[in-house]
Design a protein around this motif. Structure first.
Motif, PDB file in Angstrom:
ATOM      1  N   GLU A   4     -13.446 -33.727 -45.989  1.00 11.20           N
ATOM      2  CA  GLU A   4     -12.620 -32.975 -45.047  1.00 11.20           C
ATOM      3  C   GLU A   4     -12.222 -33.840 -43.865  1.00 11.20           C
ATOM      4  O   GLU A   4     -11.064 -33.812 -43.421  1.00 11.20           O
ATOM      5  CB  GLU A   4     -13.373 -31.746 -44.532  1.00 11.20           C
ATOM      6  CG  GLU A   4     -13.192 -30.521 -45.371  1.00 11.20           C
ATOM      7  CD  GLU A   4     -13.883 -29.320 -44.754  1.00 11.20           C
ATOM      8  OE1 GLU A   4     -13.838 -29.152 -43.518  1.00 11.20           O
ATOM      9  OE2 GLU A   4     -14.484 -28.570 -45.524  1.00 11.20           O
ATOM     10  N   LYS A   5     -13.156 -34.609 -43.344  1.00 11.68           N
ATOM     11  CA  LYS A   5     -12.869 -35.485 -42.207  1.00 11.68           C
ATOM     12  C   LYS A   5     -11.841 -36.548 -42.597  1.00 11.68           C
ATOM     13  O   LYS A   5     -10.934 -36.860 -41.832  1.00 11.68           O
ATOM     14  CB  LYS A   5     -14.144 -36.149 -41.697  1.00 11.68           C
ATOM     15  CG  LYS A   5     -15.061 -35.213 -40.960  1.00 11.68           C
ATOM     16  CD  LYS A   5     -16.272 -35.942 -40.433  1.00 11.68           C
ATOM     17  CE  LYS A   5     -17.183 -34.986 -39.689  1.00 11.68           C
ATOM     18  NZ  LYS A   5     -18.363 -35.652 -39.137  1.00 11.68           N
ATOM     19  N   GLN A   7      -9.575 -36.286 -44.978  1.00 12.06           N
ATOM     20  CA  GLN A   7      -8.287 -35.616 -45.141  1.00 12.06           C
ATOM     21  C   GLN A   7      -7.632 -35.354 -43.785  1.00 12.06           C
ATOM     22  O   GLN A   7      -6.428 -35.565 -43.614  1.00 12.06           O
ATOM     23  CB  GLN A   7      -8.451 -34.299 -45.899  1.00 12.06           C
ATOM     24  CG  GLN A   7      -8.676 -34.479 -47.381  1.00 12.06           C
ATOM     25  CD  GLN A   7      -8.882 -33.154 -48.093  1.00 12.06           C
ATOM     26  OE1 GLN A   7      -9.126 -32.122 -47.463  1.00 12.06           O
ATOM     27  NE2 GLN A   7      -8.784 -33.186 -49.412  1.00 12.06           N
ATOM     28  N   LYS A   8      -8.401 -34.921 -42.800  1.00 17.85           N
ATOM     29  CA  LYS A   8      -7.863 -34.675 -41.456  1.00 17.85           C
ATOM     30  C   LYS A   8      -7.375 -35.980 -40.829  1.00 17.85           C
ATOM     31  O   LYS A   8      -6.327 -36.028 -40.200  1.00 17.85           O
ATOM     32  CB  LYS A   8      -8.909 -34.021 -40.562  1.00 17.85           C
ATOM     33  CG  LYS A   8      -9.134 -32.574 -40.874  1.00 17.85           C
ATOM     34  CD  LYS A   8     -10.129 -31.962 -39.904  1.00 17.85           C
ATOM     35  CE  LYS A   8     -10.368 -30.502 -40.229  1.00 17.85           C
ATOM     36  NZ  LYS A   8     -11.295 -29.886 -39.278  1.00 17.85           N
ATOM     37  N   GLY A  11      -4.206 -37.037 -42.594  1.00 16.64           N
ATOM     38  CA  GLY A  11      -3.146 -36.127 -42.143  1.00 16.64           C
ATOM     39  C   GLY A  11      -2.660 -36.481 -40.748  1.00 16.64           C
ATOM     40  O   GLY A  11      -1.462 -36.453 -40.459  1.00 16.64           O
ATOM     41  N   GLY A  12      -3.592 -36.830 -39.861  1.00 15.50           N
ATOM     42  CA  GLY A  12      -3.217 -37.237 -38.506  1.00 15.50           C
ATOM     43  C   GLY A  12      -2.414 -38.519 -38.492  1.00 15.50           C
ATOM     44  O   GLY A  12      -1.423 -38.650 -37.766  1.00 15.50           O
TER      45      GLY A  12
END
Length: 102
Positions: A4-5, A7-8, A11-12
């Motif tokens: 999740e980290k 992916q974030k 994405g950023g």
């Protein structure tokens, strides 16, 4: 959790790249283009395009001549500096320029 980290983070990064790319496109669009290329076609229509330099205008005219299967000397074109559209002239699509050249 780590996925999740990641992916974030990705994405950023992608978001920042999109913003930077958008700003670059906007800056290129609003950049000064003082030269206007004008090609008068036999059909009575005129092609117009704005350019940063006189050389860019001349290169465009050469490419258009090739597309029309004409020698550059036979193409009715002009490159104008700081042109303003003038709707008070009898000619359609006429521009008044501080300098006109080929």
């Amino acid at each position: 959790m780590a996925s999740e980290k990641l992916q974030k983070f990705i994405g950023g990064v992608i978001g920042v790249l999109i913003i930077i790319g958008g700003i670059a496109l906007i800056l290129n669009y609003i950049e000064s283009r003082p030269w206007k290329g004008m090609i008068d076609l036999n059909s009575g229509k005129q092609l117009n395009k704005d350019f940063k330099t006189l050389e860019d205008c001349r290169e465009w005219a050469e490419k258009e001549a090739k597309k029309l299967d004409l020698a550059i000397a036979d193409l009715n074109y002009k490159c104008g500096l700081n042109c303003q559209y003038d709707n008070n002239t009898p000619v359609v699509n006429d521009y008044v320029c501080s300098e006109l050249t080929r």
